[in-house]
Design a protein around this motif. Structure first.
Motif, PDB file in Angstrom:
ATOM      1  N   SER A   1       0.837  -1.197   0.000  1.00  0.00           N
ATOM      2  CA  SER A   1       0.000   0.000   0.000  1.00  0.00           C
ATOM      3  C   SER A   1       0.871   1.245   0.000  1.00  0.00           C
ATOM      4  N   ALA A   2       0.634   2.129  -0.972  1.00  0.00           N
ATOM      5  CA  ALA A   2       1.440   3.350  -1.078  1.00  0.00           C
ATOM      6  C   ALA A   2       1.342   4.223   0.172  1.00  0.00           C
ATOM      7  N   PRO A   3       0.146   4.456   0.734  1.00  0.00           N
ATOM      8  CA  PRO A   3       0.086   5.276   1.960  1.00  0.00           C
ATOM      9  C   PRO A   3       0.841   4.643   3.127  1.00  0.00           C
ATOM     10  N   ALA A   4       0.758   3.309   3.263  1.00  0.00           N
ATOM     11  CA  ALA A   4       1.467   2.631   4.349  1.00  0.00           C
ATOM     12  C   ALA A   4       2.979   2.750   4.163  1.00  0.00           C
ATOM     13  N   LEU A   5       3.447   2.546   2.943  1.00  0.00           N
ATOM     14  CA  LEU A   5       4.883   2.652   2.668  1.00  0.00           C
ATOM     15  C   LEU A   5       5.389   4.074   2.901  1.00  0.00           C
ATOM     16  N   GLU A   6       4.559   5.042   2.583  1.00  0.00           N
ATOM     17  CA  GLU A   6       4.955   6.440   2.793  1.00  0.00           C
ATOM     18  C   GLU A   6       5.211   6.728   4.277  1.00  0.00           C
ATOM     19  N   VAL A   7       4.328   6.218   5.138  1.00  0.00           N
ATOM     20  CA  VAL A   7       4.511   6.418   6.577  1.00  0.00           C
ATOM     21  C   VAL A   7       5.777   5.712   7.065  1.00  0.00           C
ATOM     22  N   MET A   8       6.008   4.504   6.570  1.00  0.00           N
ATOM     23  CA  MET A   8       7.201   3.759   6.987  1.00  0.00           C
ATOM     24  C   MET A   8       8.477   4.505   6.617  1.00  0.00           C
ATOM     25  N   GLU A   9       8.475   5.135   5.458  1.00  0.00           N
ATOM     26  CA  GLU A   9       9.662   5.872   5.023  1.00  0.00           C
ATOM     27  C   GLU A   9       9.789   7.200   5.766  1.00  0.00           C
ATOM     28  N   ARG A  10       8.684   7.937   5.848  1.00  0.00           N
ATOM     29  CA  ARG A  10       8.750   9.288   6.424  1.00  0.00           C
ATOM     30  C   ARG A  10       9.017   9.272   7.927  1.00  0.00           C
ATOM     31  N   GLU A  11       8.379   8.362   8.647  1.00  0.00           N
ATOM     32  CA  GLU A  11       8.460   8.407  10.105  1.00  0.00           C
ATOM     33  C   GLU A  11       9.510   7.461  10.696  1.00  0.00           C
TER      34      GLU A  11
ATOM     35  N   ASN B   1      12.118   5.767   8.537  1.00  0.00           N
ATOM     36  CA  ASN B   1      13.289   5.626   7.660  1.00  0.00           C
ATOM     37  C   ASN B   1      13.433   4.247   7.014  1.00  0.00           C
ATOM     38  N   PHE B   2      12.339   3.530   6.825  1.00  0.00           N
ATOM     39  CA  PHE B   2      12.378   2.284   6.066  1.00  0.00           C
ATOM     40  C   PHE B   2      12.525   2.594   4.581  1.00  0.00           C
ATOM     41  N   ASP B   3      13.084   1.659   3.853  1.00  0.00           N
ATOM     42  CA  ASP B   3      13.178   1.761   2.399  1.00  0.00           C
ATOM     43  C   ASP B   3      11.966   1.059   1.796  1.00  0.00           C
ATOM     44  N   PRO B   4      11.043   1.776   1.158  1.00  0.00           N
ATOM     45  CA  PRO B   4       9.833   1.158   0.601  1.00  0.00           C
ATOM     46  C   PRO B   4      10.122   0.022  -0.370  1.00  0.00           C
ATOM     47  N   GLU B   5      11.168   0.161  -1.176  1.00  0.00           N
ATOM     48  CA  GLU B   5      11.492  -0.890  -2.148  1.00  0.00           C
ATOM     49  C   GLU B   5      11.911  -2.172  -1.439  1.00  0.00           C
TER      50      GLU B   5
END
Length: 267
Positions: free
Chosen positions: A225-235, A237-241
């Motif tokens: 999910s794009a919104p879920a991945l965005e939170v993981m990266e923004r808050e 520092n996970f790499d969505p890929e």
């Protein structure tokens, strides 16, 4: 940081039980307070005022030296969230484990004996394993049942200095994207009663930011999910890929305090 690798899986039956007389006394006080609670629309809501006499002046002092562990496990269905959470709960050293088992996974996968009534909660607390199936007491009322169980776990935790663990699955379903006060109290003030948490959610974007901000460890299985991945990266520092590339059973975990990442798998 505790991960799935190296868990010591123990049976709830063999977990050390707390002193029977003490626990039964505490549970009897809880049930007395419960009997005074208001009933509305066929479900029980326990209020702080009605349970004020629960501790009866015998609550332990706040345990501010406890270093809280608030773990969230997220990811798509079928990739390992439940297995990780169950192994985490079984391997945790907590003396009391409060498990909200509305999907009956601890019952099915871990052989836990569920508590479906107040009498069964009474019996369960005597073992240290309180696995609550809410559907008999709260039919069709999951958020209300969850609020009740959060209040219940808090009040029991106030009585003892031992470490405790609170476990719940699919947090977004139980909170409906809101910030329920009983859960917020567990997350924000659980340190004072030595209460840790191990929770799951499909994606952190579906949780209120007041809840997200409390997590000390984030474990991610595959998410798309794009919104879920965005939170993981923004808050966090996970790499969505890297998250999208995870195979079934694989996870990436991050310690929110240190920023250290590590990987592992549950199957």
């Amino acid at each position: 940081m505790q991960t799935a690798k190296g868990f010591s899986v123990v049976s709830p039956v063999t977990s050390p039980a707390p002193p029977r007389a003490t626990v039964v006394s505490v549970c009897n006080e809880f049930l007395t307070a419960k009997a005074l609670a208001q009933r509305s629309q066929n479900y029980l809501r326990v209020t702080h005022a009605q349970l004020g006499a629960f501790a009866n002046g015998r609550a332990t002092r706040p345990i501010f030296t406890h270093r809280p562990s608030k773990v969230v496990i997220c990811g798509n269905s079928g990739y390992g969230k439940s297995q990780y959470q169950i192994r985490y709960a079984l391997g945790a050293s907590a003396r009391y484990k409060f498990i909200f088992d509305h999907k009956r996974e601890f019952e099915a996968l871990a052989g836990a004996v569920p508590a479906r009534t107040f009498d069964e909660l009474d019996a369960a607390i005597d073992t240290g394993w309180i696995v609550f199936n809410p559907h008999r007491l709260f039919p069709g009322q999951l958020p209300e049942a969850f609020d009740f169980f959060c209040n219940y776990a808090w009040k029991v935790s106030e009585m003892f200095g031992f470490t405790k663990l609170f476990v719940a699955d699919e947090l977004a379903l139980l909170t409906e994207g809101q910030k329920p006060q009983p859960l917020c109290r567990l997350m924000e003030d659980g340190r004072s009663v030595a209460l840790d948490c191990a929770l799951t959610s499909h994606g952190l974007n579906s949780l209120h930011n007041r809840i997200r901000s409390q997590f000390t460890e984030i474990v991610s299985f595959r998410q798309t999910s794009a919104p879920a991945l965005e939170v993981m990266e923004r808050e966090f520092n996970f790499d969505p890929e890297e998250i999208e590339a995870l195979e079934r059973g694989q996870f990436i975990a991050c310690n929110a305090d240190t920023g250290v990442f590590q990987t592992g798998r549950v199957f």
